[in-house]
Design a protein around this motif. Structure first.
Motif, PDB file in Angstrom:
ATOM      1  N   SER A  42       0.851  -1.173   0.000  1.00 45.46           N
ATOM      2  CA  SER A  42       0.000   0.000   0.000  1.00 45.46           C
ATOM      3  C   SER A  42       0.888   1.225   0.000  1.00 45.46           C
ATOM      4  CB  SER A  42      -0.885  -0.027   1.229  1.00 45.46           C
ATOM      5  OG  SER A  42      -1.407   1.248   1.489  1.00 45.46           O
ATOM      6  N   SER A  43       0.406   2.295  -0.570  1.00 47.96           N
ATOM      7  CA  SER A  43       1.176   3.525  -0.521  1.00 47.96           C
ATOM      8  C   SER A  43       1.197   4.071   0.895  1.00 47.96           C
ATOM      9  CB  SER A  43       0.593   4.554  -1.495  1.00 47.96           C
ATOM     10  OG  SER A  43      -0.769   4.783  -1.192  1.00 47.96           O
ATOM     11  N   ALA A  44       0.258   3.649   1.741  1.00 47.77           N
ATOM     12  CA  ALA A  44       0.238   4.105   3.118  1.00 47.77           C
ATOM     13  C   ALA A  44       0.830   2.994   3.973  1.00 47.77           C
ATOM     14  CB  ALA A  44      -1.185   4.406   3.551  1.00 47.77           C
ATOM     15  N   VAL A  45       2.024   3.237   4.493  1.00 48.67           N
ATOM     16  CA  VAL A  45       2.687   2.241   5.333  1.00 48.67           C
ATOM     17  C   VAL A  45       2.577   2.708   6.765  1.00 48.67           C
ATOM     18  CG1 VAL A  45       4.829   1.012   5.763  1.00 48.67           C
ATOM     19  CG2 VAL A  45       4.272   1.748   3.443  1.00 48.67           C
ATOM     20  N   ALA A  46       2.138   1.849   7.650  1.00 50.73           N
ATOM     21  CA  ALA A  46       1.937   2.234   9.037  1.00 50.73           C
ATOM     22  C   ALA A  46       2.725   1.315   9.959  1.00 50.73           C
ATOM     23  CB  ALA A  46       0.448   2.170   9.383  1.00 50.73           C
ATOM     24  N   TRP A  47       3.061   1.845  11.116  1.00 54.10           N
ATOM     25  CA  TRP A  47       3.714   1.021  12.119  1.00 54.10           C
ATOM     26  C   TRP A  47       2.710   0.061  12.727  1.00 54.10           C
ATOM     27  CZ3 TRP A  47       8.499   0.658  11.543  1.00 54.10           C
ATOM     28  CH2 TRP A  47       9.317   1.760  11.246  1.00 54.10           C
ATOM     29  N   ARG A  48       3.216  -1.087  13.094  1.00 55.61           N
ATOM     30  CA  ARG A  48       2.411  -2.093  13.776  1.00 55.61           C
ATOM     31  C   ARG A  48       3.339  -2.849  14.719  1.00 55.61           C
ATOM     32  NH1 ARG A  48       2.980  -3.589   8.132  1.00 55.61           N
ATOM     33  NH2 ARG A  48       4.105  -5.567   7.888  1.00 55.61           N
ATOM     34  N   MET A  49       2.739  -3.620  15.599  1.00 60.93           N
ATOM     35  CA  MET A  49       3.529  -4.361  16.561  1.00 60.93           C
ATOM     36  C   MET A  49       4.420  -5.363  15.828  1.00 60.93           C
ATOM     37  SD  MET A  49       2.778  -3.236  19.529  1.00 60.93           S
ATOM     38  CE  MET A  49       3.106  -4.523  20.722  1.00 60.93           C
ATOM     39  N   GLN A  70       9.027   7.875  10.162  1.00 63.09           N
ATOM     40  CA  GLN A  70       7.918   7.424   9.330  1.00 63.09           C
ATOM     41  C   GLN A  70       8.170   5.992   8.868  1.00 63.09           C
ATOM     42  OE1 GLN A  70       7.307  10.168   6.151  1.00 63.09           O
ATOM     43  NE2 GLN A  70       5.578   9.069   5.274  1.00 63.09           N
ATOM     44  N   ALA A  71       7.103   5.204   8.912  1.00 65.47           N
ATOM     45  CA  ALA A  71       7.220   3.832   8.420  1.00 65.47           C
ATOM     46  C   ALA A  71       7.419   3.846   6.914  1.00 65.47           C
ATOM     47  CB  ALA A  71       5.965   3.041   8.775  1.00 65.47           C
ATOM     48  N   TYR A  72       8.296   2.958   6.457  1.00 62.50           N
ATOM     49  CA  TYR A  72       8.671   2.991   5.037  1.00 62.50           C
ATOM     50  C   TYR A  72       8.855   1.581   4.517  1.00 62.50           C
ATOM     51  CZ  TYR A  72      11.938   3.114   1.123  1.00 62.50           C
ATOM     52  OH  TYR A  72      12.554   2.891  -0.077  1.00 62.50           O
ATOM     53  N   LEU A  73       8.368   1.352   3.324  1.00 62.74           N
ATOM     54  CA  LEU A  73       8.669   0.134   2.582  1.00 62.74           C
ATOM     55  C   LEU A  73       9.015   0.543   1.159  1.00 62.74           C
ATOM     56  CD1 LEU A  73       5.931  -2.428   3.714  1.00 62.74           C
ATOM     57  CD2 LEU A  73       8.405  -2.651   4.008  1.00 62.74           C
ATOM     58  N   PRO A  74       9.991  -0.089   0.555  1.00 61.51           N
ATOM     59  CA  PRO A  74      10.340   0.291  -0.807  1.00 61.51           C
ATOM     60  C   PRO A  74       9.186  -0.011  -1.756  1.00 61.51           C
ATOM     61  CG  PRO A  74      11.381  -1.776  -0.247  1.00 61.51           C
ATOM     62  CD  PRO A  74      10.731  -1.271   1.003  1.00 61.51           C
ATOM     63  N   GLY A  75       9.044   0.836  -2.716  1.00 61.93           N
ATOM     64  CA  GLY A  75       8.032   0.579  -3.729  1.00 61.93           C
ATOM     65  C   GLY A  75       6.619   0.625  -3.198  1.00 61.93           C
ATOM     66  N   ALA A  76       6.416   1.375  -2.093  1.00 54.45           N
ATOM     67  CA  ALA A  76       5.055   1.481  -1.562  1.00 54.45           C
ATOM     68  C   ALA A  76       4.145   2.052  -2.652  1.00 54.45           C
ATOM     69  CB  ALA A  76       5.044   2.354  -0.325  1.00 54.45           C
ATOM     70  N   GLY A  77       3.055   1.392  -2.913  1.00 46.55           N
ATOM     71  CA  GLY A  77       2.164   1.824  -3.972  1.00 46.55           C
ATOM     72  C   GLY A  77       2.379   1.085  -5.276  1.00 46.55           C
ATOM     73  N   LEU A  78       3.523   0.403  -5.387  1.00 40.13           N
ATOM     74  CA  LEU A  78       3.780  -0.376  -6.600  1.00 40.13           C
ATOM     75  C   LEU A  78       3.000  -1.676  -6.559  1.00 40.13           C
ATOM     76  CD1 LEU A  78       7.655  -0.181  -7.224  1.00 40.13           C
ATOM     77  CD2 LEU A  78       5.828   1.007  -8.462  1.00 40.13           C
ATOM     78  N   ASP A  79       2.529  -2.117  -7.705  1.00 42.93           N
ATOM     79  CA  ASP A  79       1.911  -3.426  -7.816  1.00 42.93           C
ATOM     80  C   ASP A  79       3.025  -4.422  -8.086  1.00 42.93           C
ATOM     81  OD1 ASP A  79      -0.349  -5.049 -10.198  1.00 42.93           O
ATOM     82  OD2 ASP A  79       0.524  -5.715  -8.290  1.00 42.93           O
ATOM     83  N   PRO A  80       3.241  -5.363  -7.145  1.00 42.21           N
ATOM     84  CA  PRO A  80       4.322  -6.339  -7.385  1.00 42.21           C
ATOM     85  C   PRO A  80       4.159  -7.068  -8.710  1.00 42.21           C
ATOM     86  CG  PRO A  80       3.445  -6.552  -5.166  1.00 42.21           C
ATOM     87  CD  PRO A  80       2.553  -5.600  -5.881  1.00 42.21           C
ATOM     88  N   GLY A  81       2.900  -7.222  -9.150  1.00 42.89           N
ATOM     89  CA  GLY A  81       2.674  -7.921 -10.408  1.00 42.89           C
ATOM     90  C   GLY A  81       3.303  -7.224 -11.601  1.00 42.89           C
ATOM     91  N   PHE A 244       8.076  -6.246   7.279  1.00 45.65           N
ATOM     92  CA  PHE A 244       7.906  -5.310   8.385  1.00 45.65           C
ATOM     93  C   PHE A 244       8.571  -3.992   8.003  1.00 45.65           C
ATOM     94  CE2 PHE A 244       6.347  -4.721  12.533  1.00 45.65           C
ATOM     95  CZ  PHE A 244       7.140  -3.751  13.105  1.00 45.65           C
ATOM     96  N   PRO A 245       7.904  -2.874   8.226  1.00 45.66           N
ATOM     97  CA  PRO A 245       8.433  -1.590   7.728  1.00 45.66           C
ATOM     98  C   PRO A 245       9.782  -1.203   8.331  1.00 45.66           C
ATOM     99  CG  PRO A 245       6.124  -1.377   8.375  1.00 45.66           C
ATOM    100  CD  PRO A 245       6.591  -2.708   8.854  1.00 45.66           C
ATOM    101  N   PHE A 246      10.454  -0.332   7.601  1.00 39.75           N
ATOM    102  CA  PHE A 246      11.693   0.285   8.048  1.00 39.75           C
ATOM    103  C   PHE A 246      11.423   1.736   8.426  1.00 39.75           C
ATOM    104  CE2 PHE A 246      14.454  -3.113   6.514  1.00 39.75           C
ATOM    105  CZ  PHE A 246      13.674  -3.715   5.551  1.00 39.75           C
ATOM    106  N   GLY A 247      12.375   2.372   9.038  1.00 38.72           N
ATOM    107  CA  GLY A 247      12.254   3.790   9.346  1.00 38.72           C
ATOM    108  C   GLY A 247      12.742   4.613   8.171  1.00 38.72           C
ATOM    109  N   ARG A 248      11.943   5.559   7.740  1.00 38.14           N
ATOM    110  CA  ARG A 248      12.342   6.340   6.565  1.00 38.14           C
ATOM    111  C   ARG A 248      13.497   7.278   6.880  1.00 38.14           C
ATOM    112  NH1 ARG A 248      10.363   7.839   1.653  1.00 38.14           N
ATOM    113  NH2 ARG A 248       8.370   6.802   1.946  1.00 38.14           N
TER     114      ARG A 248
END
Lengths: 597, 131
Positions: A42-49, A70-81, A244-248
């Motif tokens: 998702s383009s919106a990455v949130a922290w979780r336990m 801020q929680a960060y994942l590479p390619g947030a919003g990208l469709d892996p497909g 699991f997200p990283f810190g931006r």
């Protein structure tokens, strides 16, 4: 702290924040396994336990902690497909003068049926295995197609300084869309690896690493074996929602580093190898994880260790298992005598600090299937023979008179809690009576994930000057050796083992806690357990401005790095980039055909 | 090492040395740390007909290992590979036994023995936190 005082402090914490609520308990992640559906980032990455490795007391105040970035994942919003599926690495054999095109890019990875957006060199996992001859030199035309600035560091290779890949020291970071041309020469035989040197906590963790295998011209360099395998040892942190997200803005997991909960061997969670009965297999092992030290064994198969980071050992040595820390390499040989299935396991004694106990933790990284069919050639006699490597002994002998020289430099490894949340500081102060030499797993996942490289500083301190981290700058002359004493302070706020890596040079681990090491090998990364003092002899052979740092990725991000310079001898082979700052190599965006800078 | 009531006049100390390893971390195949334990007894009131023996034992005393005979000629050095352990010096009629039978004169424990559970501390139970 007495038992009664511990109770008072802990009761105060609980009283301040109340009991765990039902909703909080409901938020506890299921841990590895969860949903089997593919993950679309998702383009919106949130922290979780974070996932919990084992049932732990849920202290309410800790459950409310979040990393201060801020929680960060590479390619947030990208469709892996829409991304190419990563493929298993290829072996690229290069000759002297060849050019390799290397690109860091987004890939789609499928791990145990789940799909993730990750990174890969040339769309592969691990990155391409580069095979070259000792003494050769290649050109690497590198392109950055990921979303973060990056560089490539050629770990363990005594490379020309300007191509060492350290941002702010030997080059500027390569921006997304940018390029850089490296020239890599290989003076030493052995197994090496390449990886980013910018936000390694993210980029390396998500797949940007690969090996270089440098062949000696001596066909008898190692003993005869039936086969060779190059293995990377890694882990990845995944929960029911995916990566699991990283810190931006700053790395999370700054206390202990990011431990994963899925083991990856050559990028696969279930590594498999088939061998014949009686075969001797040579494994080139590299620990590419952010922080995990492995204790690896191959069932009951007899093992011997043959080589370390930069050279063979003076003598081959029988071992029960291989304790390998981040960035280290070991070459080991195993003989599979009996048909059947042999598990590759990581066996450690983890600590439950709340219960004050050790507990065994055994993870299976893969399997080796041993067939009934006998090996084509029987190397059992050679395997049983522990070779004495006279070439290594002779190389080391010229420095033996330096082993007892006075210490030239000292480093103390410690940590400053800084602006860590009060809850973390208070709870960690409850348990300072014993710290094990090695943290084998994430014993405090909540506190760990909420600790940020912005809030705490891991420290290299020179006790002679009081300087810390990048304020330290030692100077050596090319050709000299220096005895460096590295002490890992037991009384630090949260001591932990540190794999200390020196760029561009090689070193000998002379002793640990006053006990001499009687079987030496040249290394570039030496682990300093908690409370221990390790003496190393650094051979300053390679001119330029270099760094030395802890190779736990999050500790590096939290400042645990220093600089040193090797000044070229007058009239010697000086590197054009020696002592120069960033930009001394090929600059970003400029791609010149072969030749010098 | 601490002397017991039976060890009046005894004094000694235990040192832990990391067993040599090519890896810089010395553990067994299942991850237990390997230590070379050196026991030096400095004073010991001689008891006729008794041998002084050094032992290692798990805290539960379910496993016992004889480390060596203390005879004043030098330290007793032996390898121990338990996560937590006790070290004892006892006075034995025979030094050949597999487990001590005589009085315990000196004791010590591994640094890891300092770890203890927070179970039983009331606040965990009061707030429903299973430990």
């Amino acid at each position: 702290m007495t038992g009664r005082l511990r109770w008072i402090v802990a009761a105060g914490l609980i009283g301040a924040f109340g009991s765990p609520s039902a909703s909080a308990r409901a938020q506890m992640p299921a841990g590895e396994g969860g949903a089997s559906a593919d993950s679309v980032t998702s383009s919106a990455v949130a922290w979780r336990m974070p996932p919990m490795p084992r049932p732990m007391p849920m202290v309410p105040v800790l459950m409310r902690l979040r990393p201060p970035s801020q929680a960060y994942l590479p390619g947030a919003g990208l469709d892996p497909g829409g991304l190419p599926e990563a493929v298993f690495r290829s072996v690229i054999s290069l000759r002297d003068g060849d050019t390799l095109s290397l690109t860091a890019r987004f890939v789609r990875r499928t791990i145990r049926g789940r799909t993730f957006v990750m990174y890969g060199f040339n769309g592969q996992y691990p990155g391409p295995l580069i095979r070259v001859a000792q003494g050769s030199r290649i050109v690497v035309d590198f392109h950055n197609e990921i979303d973060l600035p990056t560089t490539v560091h050629w770990h363990g290779v005594r490379i020309d300084n300007r191509f060492d890949g350290v941002p702010g020291v030997t080059q500027e970071p390569v921006p997304p869309g940018g390029a850089f041309v490296y020239e890599v020469r290989f003076p030493d035989a052995g197994i090496y690896w390449y990886h980013p040197h910018v936000r390694e906590d993210i980029q390396q963790d998500l797949g940007l690493y690969g090996n270089m295998l440098v062949d000696s011209p001596d066909p008898d360099y190692y003993g005869p074996v039936n086969r060779e395998e190059v293995l990377t040892l890694d882990d990845l942190l995944i929960d029911s929602d995916g990566l699991f997200p990283f810190g931006r803005e700053s790395a999370t997991h700054a206390l202990m580093g990011r431990f994963g909960n899925v083991f990856l061997t050559n990028g696969e969670p279930d590594y498999e190898l088939s061998v014949r009965r009686g075969e001797v297999v040579r494994f080139f092992l590299t620990d590419v994880s952010n922080t995990r030290t492995f204790n690896l064994s191959f069932g009951d198969a007899p093992l011997k260790v043959v080589a370390a980071d930069v050279s063979k050992f003076e003598r081959e040595e029988r071992v029960e298992s291989i304790a390998i820390a981040p960035a280290q390499r070991y070459v080991v040989e195993a003989r599979f005598e009996h048909p059947g299935v042999v598990p590759i396991t990581n066996r450690v004694q983890a600590i439950d600090h709340f219960r004050g106990i050790y507990y065994p933790e055994v993870d299976t990284l893969g399997f080796i299937s041993v067939s009934e069919q006998p090996a084509a050639e029987d190397f059992s006699v050679q395997f049983e023979t522990l070779r004495e490597n006279a070439d290594v002994a002779a190389d080391i002998e010229r420095y033996r008179t330096e082993f007892d020289r006075p210490v030239d430099h000292e480093l103390t490894l410690t940590v400053r809690a800084g602006a860590l949340p009060t809850a973390i500081v208070q709870i960690m102060s409850l348990d300072t009576l014993y710290q094990p030499p090695v943290e084998w797993n994430d014993a405090m996942p909540l506190m760990n994930y909420a600790s940020s490289a912005r809030d705490m500083r891991w420290i290299l301190r020179d006790p002679a000057t009081g300087r810390e981290n990048m304020d330290i700058h030692w100077k050596f002359r090319q050709g000299e050796v220096a005895k460096i004493r590295i002490h890992n302070a037991r009384r630090a706020f949260h001591p932990m083992q540190h794999p200390m890596h020196f760029h561009g040079q090689r070193l000998l681990a002379l002793s640990r806690d006053g006990v001499p090491n009687h079987n030496l090998a040249w290394k570039d990364t030496v682990v300093i357990p908690v409370g221990s003092t390790v003496d190393v002899l650094l051979e300053a052979s390679n001119p330029g401005r270099w760094v030395a740092h802890c190779h736990i990725a999050e500790h590096l991000e939290a400042g645990m790095v220093m600089a040193f310079t090797v000044e070229p001898t007058e009239g010697g082979a000086a590197d054009a980039g020696s002592g120069a700052g960033p930009g001394s190599g090929r600059s970003v965006g400029e791609r010149k055909p072969g030749g010098g800078p | 090492m601490r002397r017991t009531n039976d060890g009046l006049g005894a004094a000694g100390y235990m040192e832990l040395f990391v067993a040599p390893s090519p890896f810089g971390i010395t553990v067994s195949r299942d991850g237990r740390y390997l230590y070379d334990v050196a026991i030096r007894v400095e004073t010991l009131r001689r008891r006729p007909g008794r041998s002084y023996v050094a032992w290692a034992a798990t805290p539960e005393l379910d496993q016992v290992k004889k480390l060596g005979v203390v005879d004043g000629s030098g330290p007793v050095i032996a390898r121990v590979d338990w996560n937590k352990f006790l070290v004892l010096v006892t006075a034995e009629i025979s030094a050949d036994g597999e487990r001590w039978e005589g009085p315990v004169l000196l004791t010590a424990r591994s640094p890891s023995g300092l770890m203890h559970t927070m179970r039983g501390h009331g606040f965990f139970e009061a707030h429903g936190i299973s430990c």
